[in-house]
Scaffold this active site. Structure first.
Site, PDB file in Angstrom:
ATOM      1  CB  SER A  54      -0.919  -0.001   1.221  1.00  0.00           C
ATOM      2  OG  SER A  54      -0.193   0.329   2.384  1.00  0.00           O
TER       3      SER A  54
ATOM      4  CE  LYS B 263      -4.187   2.408  13.316  1.00  0.00           C
ATOM      5  NZ  LYS B 263      -5.070   3.547  13.230  1.00  0.00           N
ATOM      6  CG  ASP B 264      -1.951  -1.850  11.614  1.00  0.00           C
ATOM      7  OD1 ASP B 264      -3.028  -1.545  12.155  1.00  0.00           O
ATOM      8  OD2 ASP B 264      -1.539  -1.333  10.557  1.00  0.00           O
TER       9      ASP B 264
ATOM     10  CB  THR C 157     -15.114   3.997  11.182  1.00  0.00           C
ATOM     11  OG1 THR C 157     -13.928   3.395  11.701  1.00  0.00           O
ATOM     12  CG2 THR C 157     -16.224   3.844  12.207  1.00  0.00           C
TER      13      THR C 157
ATOM     14  CB  SER D 256     -11.868   1.488  13.749  1.00  0.00           C
ATOM     15  OG  SER D 256     -11.738   1.758  15.139  1.00  0.00           O
TER      16      SER D 256
ATOM     17  NE  ARG E 116      -9.015   3.255  18.222  1.00  0.00           N
ATOM     18  CZ  ARG E 116      -9.045   4.467  17.688  1.00  0.00           C
ATOM     19  NH1 ARG E 116      -9.426   5.494  18.414  1.00  0.00           N
ATOM     20  NH2 ARG E 116      -8.684   4.669  16.438  1.00  0.00           N
ATOM     21  NE  ARG E 117     -10.040   5.524  13.723  1.00  0.00           N
ATOM     22  CZ  ARG E 117      -9.167   5.140  12.798  1.00  0.00           C
ATOM     23  NH1 ARG E 117      -9.561   4.424  11.762  1.00  0.00           N
ATOM     24  NH2 ARG E 117      -7.892   5.477  12.900  1.00  0.00           N
ATOM     25  CE  LYS E 118     -21.184  -0.158  15.291  1.00  0.00           C
ATOM     26  NZ  LYS E 118     -21.536  -1.470  14.694  1.00  0.00           N
TER      27      LYS E 118
ATOM     28  NE  ARG F 118     -14.026  -5.253   7.185  1.00  0.00           N
ATOM     29  CZ  ARG F 118     -13.185  -5.280   8.202  1.00  0.00           C
ATOM     30  NH1 ARG F 118     -11.919  -4.961   8.030  1.00  0.00           N
ATOM     31  NH2 ARG F 118     -13.594  -5.647   9.394  1.00  0.00           N
TER      32      ARG F 118
ATOM     33  NE  ARG G  47      -9.377   2.845   5.673  1.00  0.00           N
ATOM     34  CZ  ARG G  47      -8.876   3.351   6.787  1.00  0.00           C
ATOM     35  NH1 ARG G  47      -9.656   3.965   7.653  1.00  0.00           N
ATOM     36  NH2 ARG G  47      -7.594   3.256   7.051  1.00  0.00           N
TER      37      ARG G  47
ATOM     38  CB  CYS H 233      -9.621  -9.958  22.291  1.00  0.00           C
ATOM     39  SG  CYS H 233      -9.379 -11.639  22.837  1.00  0.00           S
TER      40      CYS H 233
HETATM   41  N1  LIG Z   1      -5.740   0.036  10.679  1.00  0.00           N
HETATM   42  C1  LIG Z   1      -5.029   0.472   9.507  1.00  0.00           C
HETATM   43  C2  LIG Z   1      -4.014   1.519   9.818  1.00  0.00           C
HETATM   44  N2  LIG Z   1      -2.869   1.185  10.453  1.00  0.00           N
HETATM   45  C3  LIG Z   1      -2.137   2.334  10.613  1.00  0.00           C
HETATM   46  C4  LIG Z   1      -2.837   3.390  10.060  1.00  0.00           C
HETATM   47  C5  LIG Z   1      -2.396   4.791   9.997  1.00  0.00           C
HETATM   48  C6  LIG Z   1      -1.082   5.122  10.638  1.00  0.00           C
HETATM   49  C7  LIG Z   1      -1.075   4.987  12.127  1.00  0.00           C
HETATM   50  O1  LIG Z   1      -2.121   5.044  12.791  1.00  0.00           O
HETATM   51  O2  LIG Z   1       0.024   4.862  12.688  1.00  0.00           O
HETATM   52  C8  LIG Z   1      -4.016   2.876   9.538  1.00  0.00           C
HETATM   53  C9  LIG Z   1      -5.059   3.628   8.836  1.00  0.00           C
HETATM   54  C10 LIG Z   1      -6.140   4.195   9.723  1.00  0.00           C
HETATM   55  O3  LIG Z   1      -6.317   3.761  10.868  1.00  0.00           O
HETATM   56  O4  LIG Z   1      -6.874   5.074   9.246  1.00  0.00           O
END
Ligand SMILES: NCc1[nH]cc(CCC(=O)O)c1CC(=O)O
Length: 326
Positions: free
Chosen positions: A13, A81-82, A145, A147, A149-151, A167, A173, A258
């Site tokens: 990406s 964060k991933d 979204t 996510s 968490r965001r939701k 997604r 997106r 989780c």
């Molecule tokens: N979940 C996908 C993801 N993983 C990291 C980022 C952006 C960069 C970051 O948060 O460090 C994103 C895109 C997003 O959440 O919009």
């Protein structure tokens, strides 16, 4: 030894390639040669050991983990964060880069309709929704979204709004939002800003707590690869490593890997660490929060301590609910 070329594994990406190129440039600034290696998918990988035996977990990081363990690359670059809180056996963190923006960002269609709601700082969800003009005067927005968490945080604040699933990578997106009837969609500010795609019609959600380690890039290498480790550790940012470490300890202590609406942010000012964390129910109706400030040289266990306190103060009920729903 200095002429060895460090192979940097990256997904394909635009954001992943930008982040990997950043690491390549940092290596180059420190006199190390490096090249990008694009790792396509898990399908083309020859590996006998079952994944669960290696502890490989994260859907975003798995193929790079395998490429590392198979010696096809020397380092892997991820959005921290991933990355699952438990690294696969044989893989270590070589560096955490200085954090960019940790914030969540709303990209919207109509400023007049959306921005007052996105700011919405004069009231706090359930607490005072009755007397808030905002809570009653606007039509429900449709926000996209994928996510949880965001939701959950959006619904906690605006229970009558509609959340749609969205997604794909950030480019896809943004396009889906443009093609939709939605009022807006939520992104990590860092992701859009890095690749120069943050639209003018966007606003930071200052009331939303980010994902643990949002906005930070991590470099991973094989445990026995001292050359790669030392090269990358030269640009390890100690403050970012400390803060994201606390945030990820908090996450791990709450619910392991989780998928749960858990947010956390640690920041350093002078000689203190300030920490904020929360856990929400999936529908956003339940929320438990924790906030702590400690001296920096006393912050070792801050993530775990905050998680324990949160569990005792309403967090456990929410965590159990989520486990139950699985
Ligand atoms: N979940 C996908 C993801 N993983 C990291 C980022 C952006 C960069 C970051 O948060 O460090 C994103 C895109 C997003 O959440 O919009």
């Amino acid at each position: 030894m200095m002429n060895k070329v460090i192979r940097i594994g990256t997904r394909e990406s635009q954001l992943a390639v930008w982040q990997a190129t950043q690491v390549k440039d940092l290596l180059s600034q420190h006199g190390f040669a490096a090249e990008l290696v694009y790792i396509k998918s898990e399908g083309d990988i020859d590996l006998k050991t079952p994944l669960y035996e290696m502890g490989v977990q994260g859907i975003f990081t798995r193929s790079l983990d395998i490429a590392l363990l198979n010696n096809r690359i020397d380092i892997a670059v991820h959005s921290l964060k991933d990355v699952p809180t438990q690294l696969p056996k044989g893989i270590v963190t070589a560096a955490v880069l200085k954090r960019a923006s940790y914030k969540d960002l709303l990209v919207y269609k109509s400023e007049k309709q959306v921005v007052p709601i996105a700011i919405g700082s004069e009231w706090e969800g359930e607490a005072s929704s009755q007397d808030s003009p905002l809570a009653t005067s606007h039509l429900p927005l449709t926000i996209a979204t994928s996510s949880i968490r965001r939701k959950a945080q959006w619904l906690n604040r605006y229970p009558n709004h509609i959340i749609e699933n969205l997604r794909g990578n950030v480019n896809t997106r943004l396009q889906k939002l443009a093609d939709s009837h939605w009022n807006g969609a939520i992104f990590a500010a860092a992701g859009l800003e890095r690749i120069g795609l943050r639209p003018a019609h966007s606003i930071e959600l200052d009331w939303m707590l980010p994902a643990p380690a949002q906005g930070a890039i991590v470099v991973a290498c094989r445990k026995d690869d001292q050359y790669a480790f030392e090269a990358c550790h030269l640009f390890n940012d100690a403050h970012t490593a400390l803060c994201t470490g606390i945030e990820r300890d908090f996450l791990r202590a709450l619910l392991g890997g989780c998928s749960t609406p858990i947010s956390a942010l640690a920041s350093i000012a002078d000689d203190t660490v300030h920490f904020e964390g929360n856990i929400l129910s999936l529908d956003g109706k339940e929320k438990a929060s924790i906030e702590k400030t400690v001296a920096i040289n006393n912050s070792n266990n801050l993530g775990v301590i905050a998680a324990k306190e949160l569990l005792q103060n309403g967090g456990q009920v929410i965590a159990d609910q989520i486990q139950h729903a699985k």
